[in-house]
Design an enzyme around this catalytic site. Structure first.
Site, PDB file in Angstrom:
ATOM      1  N   PRO A  74      12.908   5.129  -5.247  1.00 23.03           N
ATOM      2  CA  PRO A  74      13.701   3.719  -4.914  1.00 23.03           C
ATOM      3  C   PRO A  74      13.116   2.400  -4.658  1.00 23.03           C
ATOM      4  O   PRO A  74      11.955   2.880  -4.001  1.00 23.03           O
ATOM      5  CB  PRO A  74      14.891   4.356  -3.942  1.00 23.03           C
ATOM      6  CG  PRO A  74      14.819   5.626  -4.062  1.00 23.03           C
ATOM      7  CD  PRO A  74      13.317   6.048  -4.149  1.00 23.03           C
ATOM      8  N   GLU A  75      13.307   1.664  -5.406  1.00 23.21           N
ATOM      9  CA  GLU A  75      12.531   0.096  -5.215  1.00 23.21           C
ATOM     10  C   GLU A  75      13.180  -0.668  -4.284  1.00 23.21           C
ATOM     11  O   GLU A  75      14.185  -0.196  -3.937  1.00 23.21           O
ATOM     12  CB  GLU A  75      12.005  -0.343  -6.639  1.00 23.21           C
ATOM     13  CG  GLU A  75      11.078   0.658  -7.258  1.00 23.21           C
ATOM     14  CD  GLU A  75      10.394  -0.239  -8.562  1.00 23.21           C
ATOM     15  OE1 GLU A  75       9.916  -1.099  -8.378  1.00 23.21           O
ATOM     16  OE2 GLU A  75      10.138   0.618  -9.459  1.00 23.21           O
ATOM     17  N   LYS A  86      10.727  -1.178   1.171  1.00 24.06           N
ATOM     18  CA  LYS A  86      11.235   0.061   1.067  1.00 24.06           C
ATOM     19  C   LYS A  86      11.595   0.841   2.385  1.00 24.06           C
ATOM     20  O   LYS A  86      12.106   2.033   2.480  1.00 24.06           O
ATOM     21  CB  LYS A  86      10.254   1.171   0.238  1.00 24.06           C
ATOM     22  CG  LYS A  86       9.918   0.479  -1.001  1.00 24.06           C
ATOM     23  CD  LYS A  86       8.796   1.240  -1.902  1.00 24.06           C
ATOM     24  CE  LYS A  86       8.488   0.922  -3.083  1.00 24.06           C
ATOM     25  NZ  LYS A  86       7.500   1.849  -3.891  1.00 24.06           N
ATOM     26  N   ARG A 100       0.004   7.240 -10.232  1.00 26.11           N
ATOM     27  CA  ARG A 100       1.085   6.982 -10.735  1.00 26.11           C
ATOM     28  C   ARG A 100       1.101   6.494 -12.455  1.00 26.11           C
ATOM     29  O   ARG A 100       0.051   6.039 -12.707  1.00 26.11           O
ATOM     30  CB  ARG A 100       1.773   5.771 -10.014  1.00 26.11           C
ATOM     31  CG  ARG A 100       2.073   6.026  -8.534  1.00 26.11           C
ATOM     32  CD  ARG A 100       3.137   7.201  -8.151  1.00 26.11           C
ATOM     33  NE  ARG A 100       4.419   6.988  -8.823  1.00 26.11           N
ATOM     34  CZ  ARG A 100       5.426   6.163  -8.164  1.00 26.11           C
ATOM     35  NH1 ARG A 100       5.081   5.545  -7.021  1.00 26.11           N
ATOM     36  NH2 ARG A 100       6.463   6.092  -8.920  1.00 26.11           N
TER      37      ARG A 100
END
Length: 298
Positions: free
Chosen positions: A2-3, A52, A287
């Site tokens: 989640p950003e 975050k 990533r």
């Protein structure tokens, strides 16, 4: 993962649904039993997000610090007065819905815990279950400040569009010799941006992910900041990440189809929406990275 927009939505929902309420706090899973006992029976005074990181502030000056990580998510429910997102968090929870808690059968309290619920928070009118976070701990104000001191500016913080935070982001970005594709994911440079916003903002600014931070001009860094602020605020309002402009979509229907929401993210091999070049994909910083080799040439 989640950003930042999802964490700010969480903070707003906690403030709206649980703010000022005395909460029953437990750990059905058992892993957070000691921490839950320190918060149980206290009033939630505020919910704050920075990047975050989520901080739930209780009336005895302790905070519940939560970082959802890759797999964390909250589920919510309640009586007829509860209106909010049914879930916010990890990708498996995408498609969160705005729903009233009472389904017509009457509310008699939270359901039996399902799965490994790390922490459950319950008020008179609603409940929240947290599963799978990277971090879930009780911290003091001094400990919270230490966490915040390690983070860069948050594009969604109050006044985030102002010159001060933009200048701080510019300073941090331009002081580094690493690729900008890495720096946008570095929470010490910019708090809250993850893989989706990283790929999409760089495409929108026509910037190569391999360009070094110290080579980015002040004006260019300011434009990066402004675009992140705009897109992440859109994400808070819409509950999802949409980065494409209407003129760049094949399907202009509403709501925006998932297949039309992004320019390059998870579109490897598909034609660029602006130039037709196949979108490329590789890894950067462990990533997945997506970019257009033509629009974002070195």
């Amino acid at each position: 993962m989640p950003e930042g927009h999802s964490i700010h939505r969480l903070a707003r929902q906690f403030s709206s649904v649980f703010g000022g309420e005395r909460l029953t706090v437990s750990s059905p899973q058992g892993r957070f039993a000691a921490g839950a006992a320190r918060l149980d029976g206290h009033v939630l005074e505020a919910a704050e997000a920075h990047g975050k990181q989520l901080f739930l502030h209780f009336d005895h000056d302790l905070y519940l610090r939560i970082h959802l990580g890759l797999y964390g998510a909250f589920d919510f429910g309640g009586d007829e007065t509860f209106i909010g997102s049914s879930s916010i968090g990890a990708p498996r929870r995408l498609g969160e819905q705005e729903v009233a808690g009472d389904d017509g059968a009457g509310y008699s309290g939270p359901p039996e815990p399902k799965g490994a619920v790390r922490v459950r928070l319950v008020s008179k009118h609603g409940w929240a279950d947290l599963r799978g976070p990277t971090a879930c701990e009780v911290v003091t104000e001094a400990e919270r400040q230490k966490v915040l001191a390690r983070l860069g500016p948050d594009p969604l913080a109050d006044g985030a569009g102002g010159a001060g935070r933009a200048a701080e982001f510019t300073r941090r970005l331009r002081s580094k010799g690493s690729p900008v594709g890495l720096l946008l994911m570095n929470q010490e440079v910019l708090a809250g941006v993850g893989n989706v916003y990283r790929a999409e903002v760089l495409f929108r600014r026509r910037m190569s992910p391999w360009r070094l931070g110290r080579s980015v001009g002040e004006a260019e860094a300011g434009e990066l900041w402004d675009d992140v602020v705009r897109l992440m605020n859109d994400g808070v309002r819409q509950g999802r990440i949409i980065t494409t402009e209407p003129q760049d979509r094949d399907d202009t229907g509403e709501p925006v189809p998932v297949s039309e929401a992004h320019y390059v993210y998870k579109r490897t091999g598909l034609p660029c929406r602006r130039c037709g070049t196949p979108v490329a994909g590789t890894e950067m910083g462990a990533r997945k990275l997506y970019w257009c080799p033509s629009c974002q040439a070195d």
